[in-house]
Design an enzyme around this catalytic site. Structure first.
Site, PDB file in Angstrom:
ATOM      1  N   SER A 128       6.031  -5.363  -0.733  1.00 19.72           N
ATOM      2  CA  SER A 128       5.926  -3.979  -1.208  1.00 19.72           C
ATOM      3  C   SER A 128       6.189  -2.969  -0.080  1.00 19.72           C
ATOM      4  O   SER A 128       7.296  -2.929   0.443  1.00 19.72           O
ATOM      5  CB  SER A 128       4.563  -3.801  -1.878  1.00 19.72           C
ATOM      6  OG  SER A 128       4.517  -2.615  -2.626  1.00 19.72           O
ATOM      7  N   ALA A 129       5.210  -2.196   0.344  1.00 14.18           N
ATOM      8  CA  ALA A 129       5.427  -1.246   1.450  1.00 14.18           C
ATOM      9  C   ALA A 129       5.896  -1.981   2.707  1.00 14.18           C
ATOM     10  O   ALA A 129       6.752  -1.488   3.452  1.00 14.18           O
ATOM     11  CB  ALA A 129       4.149  -0.464   1.742  1.00 14.18           C
ATOM     12  N   GLY A 179       0.870  -1.178   0.000  1.00 17.50           N
ATOM     13  CA  GLY A 179       0.000   0.000   0.000  1.00 17.50           C
ATOM     14  C   GLY A 179       0.901   1.220   0.000  1.00 17.50           C
ATOM     15  O   GLY A 179       1.887   1.267  -0.740  1.00 17.50           O
ATOM     16  N   GLU A 225       9.636  -7.496  -9.535  1.00 11.33           N
ATOM     17  CA  GLU A 225       8.427  -8.225  -9.144  1.00 11.33           C
ATOM     18  C   GLU A 225       8.623  -9.725  -9.379  1.00 11.33           C
ATOM     19  O   GLU A 225       8.940 -10.139 -10.507  1.00 11.33           O
ATOM     20  CB  GLU A 225       7.219  -7.702  -9.929  1.00 11.33           C
ATOM     21  CG  GLU A 225       6.877  -6.276  -9.518  1.00 11.33           C
ATOM     22  CD  GLU A 225       5.694  -5.694 -10.285  1.00 11.33           C
ATOM     23  OE1 GLU A 225       5.314  -6.247 -11.336  1.00 11.33           O
ATOM     24  OE2 GLU A 225       5.160  -4.661  -9.825  1.00 11.33           O
ATOM     25  N   HIS A 229       9.213  -3.447  -6.377  1.00  9.22           N
ATOM     26  CA  HIS A 229       8.658  -3.206  -7.735  1.00  9.22           C
ATOM     27  C   HIS A 229       9.734  -2.574  -8.627  1.00  9.22           C
ATOM     28  O   HIS A 229       9.427  -1.680  -9.421  1.00  9.22           O
ATOM     29  CB  HIS A 229       7.451  -2.261  -7.683  1.00  9.22           C
ATOM     30  CG  HIS A 229       6.310  -2.735  -6.855  1.00  9.22           C
ATOM     31  ND1 HIS A 229       5.426  -3.693  -7.268  1.00  9.22           N
ATOM     32  CD2 HIS A 229       5.887  -2.365  -5.606  1.00  9.22           C
ATOM     33  CE1 HIS A 229       4.503  -3.898  -6.323  1.00  9.22           C
ATOM     34  NE2 HIS A 229       4.767  -3.112  -5.314  1.00  9.22           N
TER      35      HIS A 229
END
Lengths: 246, 246
Positions: B133-134, B101, B205, B170
């Site tokens: 991710s985050a 997020g 990714e 990413h």
């Protein structure tokens, strides 16, 4: 009636807020030069704020690059970093240009050098201001809609607030063919609106805003994308007046 | 010799730091599930940190989505937001997952809830931690190499420091056909290194880091791109040990 009833606070703003300095295949500032001749008419010396340092270029080299572009329209350029007292320099500037690079670095350096209030005053007094990319981001209410990497921690995300909304420069439409799972620009701005109510103007490369007194007009050939709190994003065409966004 | 000479600080870290939760065309966490069966072996309840709220999804809905994915490998998931005392919850957690997020929102919420130190302690004590991710960004030294929009101003950019470098999740190679003039990811990280010396691991990714005690191994089928201060960026292949980066 007293004479004072007709008094009005006259705001003399004269600003160009451009998405980018350079279009693909073009030279630095090339696509804007004709408009800049008019915009900077009668102002032969431009103070350049090089703080955003794209790719980490030095203040001197960045100023050299900008000087070269402005020499085409017979303007001389002085880097703000060469002045002993940048505050006085901004106060006395005939015209100001802030170039692109990293918005966090730019914002941090402006705060560190106590230049936020002097810049606001100068622009309120009518000093013409040109911003591109990071130099445009700081014209909004906050830098919370920058695309840049947060390489430095500034004392605040509050920006100069020359316009009553935020700017998203280099606005990029979703690539429907992409297999990359990172967020699209629109998703990021949607996330912004979960925690902030300021409108956001997504300026595509080649677009700019012309701000004169209390008018804000979209310029260039492209539409801009407008994001307002609790509204579906929508497109506006060139020559649209944007001063009523809220 | 005293008995103490053989004493050693035993760090029990057991972490997966994944570039993304979802591959193009795949389901949430699908590509990682086989590895997660092994990673979370013997741990049937996972505490989920939903603070990053992708697209502004609610904590409840985000937790529901994660529960659904983990039910495929017979794990139950509880959202950290449902606990009265999140500090105690982290302390007693059998396993922890932080989803993706917005990294600024995630970091801000962790600071606001005083969870930075409890998380560090839990992970040092061997509580398995999965980040995507985050949730991976915060495993680095700082969040200064996040790709996210700074929608909220956190009290600091300092992160959890589970690994001795920064993460760029990413990670995206430059698109040579693009006519967009925004900075490439590599340019952004180069700008980061003008003001910071921490190494950066660009995780494409489908890649993840497997951290066990003092070993950090690149996993997945793809190379990662390594950015070190004052060095030319370079590629490393899967199974490379990254614990000596500096």
């Amino acid at each position: 009636m007293s004479n004072f009833t007709s008094l009005k606070l006259i705001v003399m703003k004269n600003i160009i807020i451009a998405s980018t300095s350079t279009l693909h295949g073009g030279d630095y500032l090339e696509y804007l030069l004709d408009d800049l001749v008019v915009f900077f008419e009668g102002k032969n010396e431009i103070i350049f704020i090089p703080y955003a340092r794209p790719s980490g270029i030095s203040h001197d080299l960045y100023t050299e690059k900008v000087s070269k572009a402005f020499s085409k329209i017979d303007k001389t350029v002085s880097g703000l970093h060469t002045f002993k007292n940048p505050n006085d320099c901004i106060k006395n500037a005939k015209a100001i240009f802030t170039g692109g690079g990293n918005t966090f670095l730019l914002t941090n350096t402006l705060y560190k050098n106590n230049l936020i209030e002097p810049l606001k005053k100068a622009i309120d007094n009518g000093t013409p201001y040109l911003g591109t990319s990071a130099g445009s981001n700081i014209c909004g209410l906050t830098i919370k809609t920058t695309n840049d990497m947060p390489i430095i921690y500034p004392p605040s995300f509050k920006a100069l607030g020359f316009v009553p909304f935020n700017i998203n420069p280099h606005y990029l439409d979703p690539d429907v063919n992409s297999k990359h799972m990172g967020e699209t620009r629109e998703t990021r701005i949607k996330e912004f609106h979960n925690f902030n109510t300021e409108p956001v103007v997504g300026l595509r490369e080649g677009s700019w805003l012309s701000v004169k007194e209390d008018s804000i007009i979209l310029k260039g050939n492209l539409n801009a994308r407008i994001f307002q709190y609790n509204k579906t994003p929508y497109e506006v065409s060139p020559e649209t007046e944007l001063n009523l966004l809220n």
